[in-house]
Scaffold this active site. Structure first.
Site, PDB file in Angstrom:
ATOM      1  N   THR A 392      11.945  41.277  27.703  1.00  0.00           N
ATOM      2  CA  THR A 392      12.537  40.891  26.422  1.00  0.00           C
ATOM      3  C   THR A 392      11.869  41.591  25.247  1.00  0.00           C
ATOM      4  O   THR A 392      12.522  41.909  24.253  1.00  0.00           O
ATOM      5  CB  THR A 392      12.444  39.375  26.234  1.00  0.00           C
ATOM      6  OG1 THR A 392      11.068  38.960  26.324  1.00  0.00           O
ATOM      7  CG2 THR A 392      13.244  38.638  27.295  1.00  0.00           C
ATOM      8  N   ASP A 393      10.569  41.847  25.335  1.00  0.00           N
ATOM      9  CA  ASP A 393       9.854  42.477  24.227  1.00  0.00           C
ATOM     10  C   ASP A 393      10.361  43.897  24.008  1.00  0.00           C
ATOM     11  O   ASP A 393      10.718  44.285  22.884  1.00  0.00           O
ATOM     12  CB  ASP A 393       8.357  42.485  24.543  1.00  0.00           C
ATOM     13  CG  ASP A 393       7.490  42.450  23.289  1.00  0.00           C
ATOM     14  OD1 ASP A 393       8.043  42.349  22.178  1.00  0.00           O
ATOM     15  OD2 ASP A 393       6.256  42.514  23.422  1.00  0.00           O
TER      16      ASP A 393
END
Length: 654
Positions: A392-393
């Site tokens: 997700t980052d």
């Protein structure tokens, strides 16, 4: 040039920052960073860890009796050059001895031929013994020692491979641990089931690192945790040690088959299982235990993946990187050069964005789908390829970069990325890095998990990035995902106003991340949550104008000791956080910018030896060689833009 809302000329605020100096710093740094861009548009910088990784590479060669003298010599030179003044090897630059890292480094150097009476070996040996000896090492080090016959297998917690036969609802199913734990543990379970002995052609041992003979050690539990839950799991471990030899052979065969299928499906070509060194090394040992010939295609692929992590350096040293970081490096560099705003910089950012689009995972329902089966793929990995494990980052940072560089051109990948991010939000409102709701905290109490990094729960830095991405795409504070994410940030703010930084060191990183996310979604600078964070950042500024924080801040009882020399990347984070909070006109911001302008190297970029990032707090730290090339440019370019345009608000989610 007037400061916004003050009528004050910038020269009156800080005569050391002239427009000419600022412009020269931005433009020279931008040119230098663009020159480091590859012809296909991407950037990649070295990623450095502690001496553990090169030591394990050397010892794996001795385990297999496949010693490459040139590689061994280069890795050994790297290890020697990183020995600390206390005789041991630290987890991060300037840190103190870490026992497990030091034992591995000593063992590897001895295997590579360093004589035990050499001064550096003598100092290391004395340091290990002064800290309780090799019996006090962590679990993963003790597994390595057992493989080389240096300790009995009873010194290792029992992890029967049969746990892979358990159903998904089981409290110890592999879906409940993090991606990195999953890819490391699954092949390791096969190795532990076989309990092989290293070939160790030179017959190297390290009995001299034990305060008492290893076969006389009674208590092998290294974790200080003495909770009721930990005692329960230790009791289970004792029970398993009795029954493991009696478990049915059919169940063991089925479990090993499952492990091999898991690994082979995720072998990931020459980018390797999980695209991380420990998983690759365990895969190689697993195939060896199973009798795969050296020329078996899967065994060859696994070895080549690990070899891609080797990086020759000056002076004959070879660094073994824990993984490669091209997507992360490229996404961050795109933001930095986009901030510069010149035609050349915009073209560079556009080329980087086009390269990133090609790395989006669109057709692989990775392990994240175990928890979110109805979410379409759409994320980006950290490495060149890792389709089972996008994160997700990276995805949030990539989407924000694509949006900045050409929203219409990249509309479809942006939308797929946005959809995937929303689908991976955890039930508490935050985002973990690779999975949703990876929060089985009881598993960190099992004896095998003495490193305390078995899980991937939601964190502030990743959550703030996901909020910032959604806000940059036009979602407001009352949007369901944004609102629950904001509530997560509110709950996680520390009493002193800072936020914990999971993936960067530490509170400076977390606070920068949170302030950018809050700003993007419209939380005003006068909000008490923002004011407390600003006050904390200002209180942490060093006399030279910069900011610095050390790895010791991850130990709760050492936070007061974390005042460190200023670093370019951490100074940049603090500045970006202050500007996101409306503090562009604050004299502290000008002092930070002056620190960056005055501390450039001959290339126009910045030097930084410190490890300002983490893999696992208190266990595994990282030095991104690209950080001092990217973040300081990003900060001073943003400062220039905001001063020139009289802005008080940052228009981006980062």
């Amino acid at each position: 040039m007037l400061l916004p809302n003050t009528g004050t000329d910038i020269h009156e605020l800080n005569p050391a920052i002239s427009v000419a100096n600022l412009n020269e710093a931005v433009e020279s740094a931008a040119r230098a960073l663009i020159q480091l861009q590859h012809s296909d548009g991407h950037w990649i910088f070295p990623l450095e860890a502690d001496a553990t990784i090169p030591a394990e590479h050397i010892l794996l060669q001795h385990f297999l009796d496949e010693i490459d003298p040139e590689v061994e010599s280069g890795l050994a030179a790297f290890i020697r050059s990183h020995q600390g003044e206390d005789g041991g090897w630290p987890l991060f630059h300037g840190g103190t001895l870490d026992l497990s890292c030091t034992v591995k480094a000593y063992f590897a150097l001895k295997a590579a031929g360093d004589p035990v009476d050499a001064p550096h070996m003598k100092r290391a040996r004395e340091a290990v013994l002064a800290h309780g000896g090799a019996a006090r090492c962590n679990v993963f080090t003790r597994i390595l020692l057992a493989l080389f016959g240096q300790i009995p297998w009873r010194g290792v917690p029992v992890m029967p491979v049969e746990i892979l036969n358990l159903p998904a609802w089981s409290p110890v199913h592999i879906s409940r641990i993090s991606y990195w734990s999953r890819t490391v543990v699954v092949p390791l379970l096969v190795v532990m089931a076989h309990k092989p002995q290293a070939r160790n052609p030179r017959g190297i041992g390290i009995s001299e690192l034990f305060t008492v003979p290893a076969d006389r050690v009674v208590d092998w539990h290294s974790a200080p945790d003495d909770t009721a839950l930990a005692r329960l799991f230790r009791g289970i471990d004792s029970f398993l040690s009795l029954i493991e030899p009696r478990l049915p052979k059919s169940g063991r065969r089925a479990a090993i088959d499952r492990a091999v299928k898991f690994v082979t499906e995720r072998l990931n070509g020459e980018d390797g299982l999980g695209a991380i060194f420990p998983a690759m090394a365990n895969t190689i040992m697993m195939y060896d235990c199973l009798g795969y010939p050296a020329d078996h295609p899967d065994a060859v692929t696994a070895r080549r993946a690990m070899d891609k992590l080797l990086l020759p350096m000056d002076g004959g040293e070879i660094m073994c990187q824990p993984c490669l970081s091209p997507v992360w490096d490229t996404a961050l560099a795109c933001h930095a050069v986009a901030e510069v705003g010149t035609p050349e910089a915009r073209q560079s950012a556009l080329a980087g964005s086009a390269w990133l689009v090609e790395r989006q995972v669109l057709d692989e329902p990775g392990d994240w789908s175990w928890r979110r089966p109805n979410v379409r793929p759409g994320g980006w990995p950290f490495q060149y390829a890792n389709p089972h494990y996008p994160d997700t980052d990276d995805t949030a940072v990539v989407v924000m970069a694509l949006d900045r560089c050409g929203a219409e051109e990249f509309a479809e990948p942006i939308e797929r990325g946005r959809e995937w991010i929303e689908g991976l939000q955890s039930s508490n409102g935050g985002w973990g890095a690779f999975d949703a709701d990876n929060c089985a905290h009881y598993l960190n109490h099992i004896p095998f998990a003495d490193h305390g990094a078995l899980l991937d729960p939601p964190t502030v830095d990743v959550t703030a990035r996901c909020i910032g991405m959604l806000a940059q795409l036009g979602f407001k504070a009352d949007h369901k995902s944004v609102a629950s994410g904001l509530e997560f940030l509110r709950r996680e703010q520390e009493p002193n106003g800072s936020w914990f930084g999971r993936w960067g060191t530490n509170y400076i990183y977390g606070t920068w991340s949170a302030l950018c996310g809050l700003n993007a979604v419209g939380i005003r600078p006068e909000n008490p949550m923002v004011r407390r964070a600003v006050d904390w950042l200002l209180s942490r500024q060093n006399p030279d104008g910069g900011w610095g924080e050390g790895g010791v801040s991850y130990w709760p009882d050492r936070i007061a000791d974390d005042r460190c020399a200023s670093t370019p990347s951490q100074t940049a984070w603090a500045l970006l956080g202050l500007m996101a909070a409306g503090e562009v006109a604050n004299p502290a911001t000008a002092r930070g910018v002056r620190f960056l302008i005055e501390n450039r190297n001959a290339a126009g970029l910045w030097d930084e030896e410190d490890f300002t990032a983490v893999g696992f707090p208190r266990v595994f730290y990282l030095r991104y060689h690209g950080y001092p090339a990217i973040f300081p440019l990003w900060a001073i370019a943003r400062y220039r833009t905001m001063m020139e345009e009289g802005q008080r608000e940052v228009p981006w989610g980062l």
